[in-house]
Design a protein around this motif. Structure first.
Motif, short mmCIF file in Angstrom:
data_model
loop_
_atom_site.label_atom_id
_atom_site.label_comp_id
_atom_site.label_asym_id
_atom_site.label_seq_id
_atom_site.Cartn_x
_atom_site.Cartn_y
_atom_site.Cartn_z
N ASP A 144 0.84 -1.20 0.00
CA ASP A 144 0.00 0.00 0.00
C ASP A 144 0.87 1.25 0.00
OD1 ASP A 144 -2.72 -1.19 0.46
OD2 ASP A 144 -1.71 -1.93 2.26
N GLU A 145 0.26 2.35 -0.46
CA GLU A 145 0.90 3.66 -0.40
C GLU A 145 -0.22 4.69 -0.27
OE1 GLU A 145 4.68 5.13 -2.63
OE2 GLU A 145 2.96 5.43 -3.96
N PHE A 146 -0.03 5.67 0.62
CA PHE A 146 -1.05 6.68 0.85
C PHE A 146 -0.45 8.08 0.82
CE2 PHE A 146 -2.86 2.89 2.69
CZ PHE A 146 -4.17 2.95 2.29
N TRP A 147 -1.28 9.04 0.38
CA TRP A 147 -0.91 10.45 0.34
C TRP A 147 -2.01 11.24 1.04
CZ3 TRP A 147 -1.00 7.08 -3.64
CH2 TRP A 147 0.21 6.79 -4.27
N LEU A 148 -1.63 12.40 1.54
CA LEU A 148 -2.60 13.28 2.19
C LEU A 148 -2.65 14.63 1.49
CD1 LEU A 148 -1.72 12.74 5.97
CD2 LEU A 148 -3.57 11.68 4.66
N ILE A 149 -3.87 15.18 1.44
CA ILE A 149 -4.11 16.56 1.03
C ILE A 149 -4.94 17.17 2.15
CG2 ILE A 149 -5.32 18.08 -0.60
CD1 ILE A 149 -4.82 15.99 -2.77
N GLY A 150 -4.56 18.34 2.63
CA GLY A 150 -5.34 18.99 3.68
C GLY A 150 -6.74 19.29 3.17
N ALA A 151 -7.76 18.87 3.91
CA ALA A 151 -9.14 19.09 3.47
C ALA A 151 -9.50 20.57 3.44
CB ALA A 151 -10.10 18.33 4.37
N ASP A 152 -8.73 21.41 4.15
CA ASP A 152 -8.95 22.86 4.12
C ASP A 152 -8.21 23.54 2.98
OD1 ASP A 152 -10.66 22.96 6.36
OD2 ASP A 152 -8.95 23.06 7.74
N VAL A 153 -7.27 22.82 2.35
CA VAL A 153 -6.47 23.38 1.25
C VAL A 153 -6.45 22.38 0.09
CG1 VAL A 153 -5.01 25.02 2.50
CG2 VAL A 153 -4.41 22.60 2.50
N PRO A 154 -7.59 22.19 -0.58
CA PRO A 154 -7.72 21.11 -1.56
C PRO A 154 -6.83 21.27 -2.80
CG PRO A 154 -9.65 22.52 -1.61
CD PRO A 154 -8.84 22.94 -0.42
N ASP A 155 -6.22 22.43 -3.00
CA ASP A 155 -5.34 22.61 -4.15
C ASP A 155 -3.90 22.19 -3.88
OD1 ASP A 155 -7.32 23.59 -5.84
OD2 ASP A 155 -7.09 25.62 -5.09
N GLU A 156 -3.58 21.85 -2.64
CA GLU A 156 -2.19 21.51 -2.35
C GLU A 156 -1.80 20.19 -3.00
OE1 GLU A 156 -1.35 21.26 1.83
OE2 GLU A 156 -2.44 19.40 2.09
#
Length: 173
Positions: A144-156
């Motif tokens: 597996d591999e996971f990434w995060l994007i801040g839900a308050d900054v969806p363009d990051e």
């Protein structure tokens, strides 16, 4: 939150939606953070190829936007107008791409956020339990591999939690 004595409310009448179809199913029901919008996928062909639909739960109106050929995974950013969704390879149907859509924008201009090129991996998208993160995942049988994007900054740009390694499985909540 609804009061305990609040009347029941039907937010999606699947029997009514299915009335004119030989086959009909829905998946991925996802409510925006503010509770006003419902995103879901509908399949009328029995091929697990979904059309993304959005309904305004306050007014009961359907938004004009419909995104074809999704895989049924959806996640709302905290701005309540950005929605992440998964699409599949047109031949194999393997979920391999994650896109970002802004309400009111032409889906043809949606931004590709991630494309998985390894045919052994399938992608997914979801929101964390605490509503802080959009979680992008790529999973194979034993990796597996996971990434995060801040839900308050969806363009990051997505940030990788831990790079994939053969035989290493993990999950993120």
């Amino acid at each position: 939150h609804l009061a305990e004595d609040a009347p029941d409310q039907v937010i999606l009448d699947v029997d009514e939606l299915a009335r004119d179809h030989e086959f009909y199913t829905v998946t991925g029901l996802t409510v925006s953070t503010d509770g006003h919008l419902l995103a879901y996928g509908e399949d009328t062909l029995s091929r697990e190829i979904y059309t993304l639909r959005i309904r305004n739960l306050k007014t009961g109106q359907w938004l004009d936007e419909a995104i074809e050929n999704t895989a049924g995974d959806y996640a709302w950013a905290n701005d309540n107008r950005t929605l992440f969704y998964v699409t599949g390879d047109p031949v194999t149907l393997r979920p391999d791409r994650i896109y970002r859509h802004r309400l009111g924008d032409d889906p043809a201009n949606d931004q590709l956020v991630y494309h998985e090129t390894d045919p052994g991996f399938s992608v997914s998208v979801e929101k964390s339990r605490d509503d802080r993160w959009i979680i992008l995942g790529a999973s194979a049988t034993l990796s597996d591999e996971f990434w995060l994007i801040g839900a308050d900054v969806p363009d990051e740009k997505p940030r990788c939690i831990l790079a994939r390694r053969p035989g290493h499985e993990y999950t993120v909540e």
